[in-house]
Design an enzyme around this catalytic site. Structure first.
Site, PDB file in Angstrom:
ATOM      1  N   ASP A   8       0.768  -1.035   0.108  1.00 22.09           N
ATOM      2  CA  ASP A   8       0.238  -0.125   0.075  1.00 22.09           C
ATOM      3  C   ASP A   8       0.896   1.314  -0.074  1.00 22.09           C
ATOM      4  O   ASP A   8       2.222   1.190   0.392  1.00 22.09           O
ATOM      5  CB  ASP A   8      -0.969  -0.095   1.330  1.00 22.09           C
ATOM      6  CG  ASP A   8      -1.562   1.266   1.409  1.00 22.09           C
ATOM      7  OD1 ASP A   8      -2.490   1.643   0.466  1.00 22.09           O
ATOM      8  OD2 ASP A   8      -1.461   1.823   2.568  1.00 22.09           O
ATOM      9  N   ASP A  10      -0.196   4.991   0.858  1.00 20.28           N
ATOM     10  CA  ASP A  10      -0.297   5.880   1.978  1.00 20.28           C
ATOM     11  C   ASP A  10      -0.375   5.329   3.399  1.00 20.28           C
ATOM     12  O   ASP A  10      -1.072   4.522   3.815  1.00 20.28           O
ATOM     13  CB  ASP A  10      -1.587   6.905   1.703  1.00 20.28           C
ATOM     14  CG  ASP A  10      -1.562   7.633   0.371  1.00 20.28           C
ATOM     15  OD1 ASP A  10      -0.622   7.988   0.077  1.00 20.28           O
ATOM     16  OD2 ASP A  10      -2.722   7.889  -0.218  1.00 20.28           O
TER      17      ASP A  10
HETATM   18 MG   LIG Z   1      -2.832   3.337   3.507  1.00 20.93          MG
END
Ligand SMILES: [Mg+2]
Length: 278
Positions: A8, A10
């Site tokens: 992922d 962020d």
């Molecule tokens: Mg995230």
């Protein structure tokens, strides 16, 4: 066929939730290459995984596009900046591919305001990467800070034990990477040593016991078995169960953690950087 680690973006690789929200911005929406900031452990973690031969794929929901907060060009520029910061010691990029989903069912921008099979927790981005890059999902992993990252992996058919949530038990990508390397390493033994910036620094009992406690805590969190920890003559030597990749990654993470502690208490690092002697 190669194995991948799906990352992922962020709050896994880069800072998002702790960024200051500017007027007109919505919390979590972020698409500005100039404000990209790697999280602690992101670079070391990606380097460890790459050294061990993994294909590294970023997969990210970017509903900001559907909400009208940024254009595809903004998101691409932000992703390019992330990739630019993630390079190996020779300057070679670590990230093999980036996938993102600009769609969101509650969006307002024509063409993007809808559900989409790429949007996590759906597994569309993982399926696409498998097709594009020839990835073997059986031996692949997911690292993310949100349950929906892990659900996307689960829906793609990745076993639960290969889905790693960034949280208080696994605080960053470096430790997630160590967990992965420890799990895939055959039962080998490896060792590493670190030498203090000045030998006297390790004569300090508080520093020595912090180093020992940090090593034990890191081993506990990452599932690595320490066979021997010795501190003497201004040096630390650790023997552990795992491959040389595990030893190198463990050394880097322990150095980073204990240097941060030492700087907080004594304003200087404990170890010179880099100081890994695998
Ligand atoms: Mg995230």
């Amino acid at each position: 066929m190669k194995s991948a680690v799906f990352l992922d973006r962020d709050d896994t690789l880069i800072v998002n939730r702790d960024l200051e929200i500017r007027p007109g911005e919505r919390a979590g929406d972020f698409a500005d290459p100039d404000r990209v900031q790697l999280l602690d452990g992101a670079l070391d973690g990606c380097r460890s995984l790459k050294r061990a031969g993994f294909c590294l794929v970023i997969f990210s929901n970017q509903g900001i596009v559907a909400r009208g907060g940024a254009s595809l060009v903004d998101v691409d520029a932000t992703n390019d900046r992330v990739c630019d910061l993630l390079r190996d010691e020779q300057g070679k990029p670590l990230i093999d591919a980036v996938y993102y989903c600009p769609f969101h069912p509650e969006g307002s921008v024509d063409g993007f305001a809808r559900e989409h099979p790429w949007r996590k927790p759906s597994p569309g981005m993982i399926h696409q990467a498998v097709e594009d890059l020839g990835i073997e999902l059986e031996q692949s992993w997911v690292i993310g800070d949100s349950p929906r990252d892990l659900d996307a992996g689960r829906h793609a058919g990745i076993d639960d034990e290969r889905l790693i949530l960034i949280n208080e038990h696994t605080p960053d990508v470096a430790e997630a990477a160590l967990r992965i390397l420890a799990a895939i390493a055959p039962s080998e033994r490896a060792s590493f040593s670190l030498r203090a910036e000045r030998p006297a620094l390790l004569d300090d009992e508080r520093s020595a016991s912090t180093v020992r406690a940090s090593a034990e805590a890191l081993a506990e969190r990452t599932g690595i078995r320490l066979l021997n920890v010795s501190i003497q003559g201004g040096g630390l030597q650790i023997e552990l169960e795992g491959s040389e990749f595990v030893a190198v990654g463990f050394a880097a993470e322990l150095r980073r953690l204990t240097n941060a502690w030492h700087r907080r208490h004594y304003e200087t690092p404990l170890w010179p950087e880099p100081a890994v002697e695998p």
